[in-house]
Structures are given as C-alpha cells and as structure tokens.
Design a protein around this motif. Structure first.
Motif, short mmCIF file in Angstrom:
data_model
loop_
_atom_site.label_atom_id
_atom_site.label_comp_id
_atom_site.label_asym_id
_atom_site.label_seq_id
_atom_site.Cartn_x
_atom_site.Cartn_y
_atom_site.Cartn_z
N UNK A 157 -6.28 -14.62 2.36
CA UNK A 157 -6.96 -13.90 1.31
C UNK A 157 -6.30 -13.78 0.15
N UNK A 158 -6.82 -14.23 -1.11
CA UNK A 158 -5.79 -14.02 -2.26
C UNK A 158 -5.33 -12.46 -2.46
N UNK A 159 -4.39 -12.24 -2.96
CA UNK A 159 -3.86 -10.76 -3.24
C UNK A 159 -4.49 -10.54 -4.47
N UNK A 160 -5.22 -8.92 -4.37
CA UNK A 160 -5.85 -8.58 -5.50
C UNK A 160 -5.19 -7.35 -6.18
N UNK A 161 -3.67 -7.47 -5.85
CA UNK A 161 -2.96 -6.29 -6.51
C UNK A 161 -1.81 -7.11 -7.33
N UNK A 162 -2.52 -8.09 -8.35
CA UNK A 162 -1.81 -8.60 -9.41
C UNK A 162 -0.16 -9.31 -8.77
N UNK A 163 -0.24 -9.86 -7.53
CA UNK A 163 1.14 -10.46 -6.86
C UNK A 163 2.01 -9.05 -6.26
N UNK A 164 1.68 -7.88 -6.38
CA UNK A 164 2.49 -7.05 -5.89
C UNK A 164 2.47 -6.66 -4.42
N UNK A 165 3.53 -6.19 -3.72
CA UNK A 165 3.34 -5.87 -2.47
C UNK A 165 2.62 -4.73 -2.25
N UNK A 166 1.54 -4.88 -1.02
CA UNK A 166 0.52 -3.79 -0.92
C UNK A 166 1.31 -2.60 -0.62
N UNK A 167 2.33 -2.44 0.11
CA UNK A 167 2.95 -1.18 0.53
C UNK A 167 3.76 -0.48 -0.64
N UNK A 168 4.35 -1.25 -1.35
CA UNK A 168 4.87 -0.71 -2.55
C UNK A 168 3.87 0.05 -3.40
N UNK A 169 2.82 -0.74 -3.78
CA UNK A 169 1.88 -0.03 -4.49
C UNK A 169 1.29 1.14 -3.87
N UNK A 170 1.17 1.36 -2.65
CA UNK A 170 0.66 2.37 -1.93
C UNK A 170 1.69 3.61 -2.18
N UNK A 171 3.02 3.29 -1.92
CA UNK A 171 4.12 4.32 -2.09
C UNK A 171 3.91 4.88 -3.40
N UNK A 206 0.54 0.87 -14.30
CA UNK A 206 1.35 -0.12 -15.17
C UNK A 206 2.08 -1.03 -14.49
N UNK A 207 2.27 -1.08 -13.19
CA UNK A 207 3.01 -2.07 -12.51
C UNK A 207 2.15 -3.15 -12.30
N UNK A 208 0.65 -2.85 -12.23
CA UNK A 208 -0.26 -4.01 -11.99
C UNK A 208 -0.73 -4.68 -13.29
N UNK A 209 -0.19 -4.15 -14.48
CA UNK A 209 -0.59 -4.60 -15.62
C UNK A 209 -1.88 -4.09 -16.33
N UNK A 210 -2.23 -2.81 -15.63
CA UNK A 210 -3.49 -1.96 -16.21
C UNK A 210 -2.97 -1.03 -17.08
N UNK A 211 -2.56 -1.46 -18.37
CA UNK A 211 -2.21 -0.47 -19.46
C UNK A 211 -2.95 0.54 -19.80
#
Length: 126
Positions: free
Chosen positions: A54-68, A81-86
């Motif tokens: 499956x394609x990543x839906x977190x703008x190429x970021x690691x899921x665990x990092x985004x969760x933390x 901000x990390x995912x580009x949603x300013x």
C-alpha cells in the motif's frame, strides 16, 4: 518488474516508467510482480499471490515517528507541520491556546493514524 500504474515491464534500475511517466513503485492498479490488474483495495495479487504494497498516506514519513510526535506534541500540531499540513497545524496551535481543543483534535488524528484512516491534505484546515 512491472509498473504498478500501467502494467508495462520496466527495468529495476529505472526511476520512472517510460510508458506512463509515473515514479516506480507508485500506483495501485497493476501487480509489481506479474503486471496483471489488481482490484482496488486488494492486499494480494490474485494472479501470482504477491503481496501488494500500500502507498504511504503520511507524506512519506515513518508511521511510528508520526505516532510518537502526535502523542507528545500533537496538541500543538507539530505532526501536521511534519506532513506538510501547515494550515491545519496553525489551526491546532490557535485551538490549543484559545480554547484548549488542540489535544482533542490531536487525539482524533492519533486514532486515524493508528488505524490507517488518516489522509494528508495540505489544503484542509481541520
């Protein structure tokens, strides 16, 4: 190796498909292993049994990092901000300082991220 967007054979060293111009690895229409059509939402190719990634839906970021980051700094919208949603990040900062709703919005995002329901949309406010 086959293009996941158009199904044509490609070299494993190519960066894009020369037929359709899509970046190698992107697309969900065809199997990467055999080139046969794959039904939408399928996890396995029914022609060869290959696991469809499956394609990543977190703008190429690691899921665990985004969760933390969402867990500890989500109330301030740092994960946005990390995912580009300013825009969404700014709304969460304002919501945190004005009416303490940033944490609630971050909890909703955290649940969506954990269940793979989160869609990155830089144009969306909430």
């Amino acid at each position: 190796m086959y293009c996941k967007n158009c199904g044509n054979s490609i070299n494993e060293n190519q960066a894009i498909c020369l037929n359709c111009g899509v970046k190698v690895g992107e697309g969900e229409t065809f199997c990467d292993n055999c080139g046969q059509p794959v039904p939408a939402g399928a996890e396995v190719c029914m022609s060869c049994g290959f696991a469809v990634k499956k394609a990543s839906n977190l703008a190429g970021k690691d899921k665990l990092t985004i969760i933390i980051v969402c867990l500890f700094l989500g109330g301030l919208g740092i994960h946005n901000f990390m995912m580009g949603e300013t825009k969404k990040g700014i709304v969460k900062i304002i919501a945190s300082f004005c009416c303490y709703l940033g944490g609630v919005l971050a909890l909703i995002d955290l649940i969506k991220i954990c269940t793979d329901k989160y869609e990155v949309d830089p144009e969306k406010f909430i």
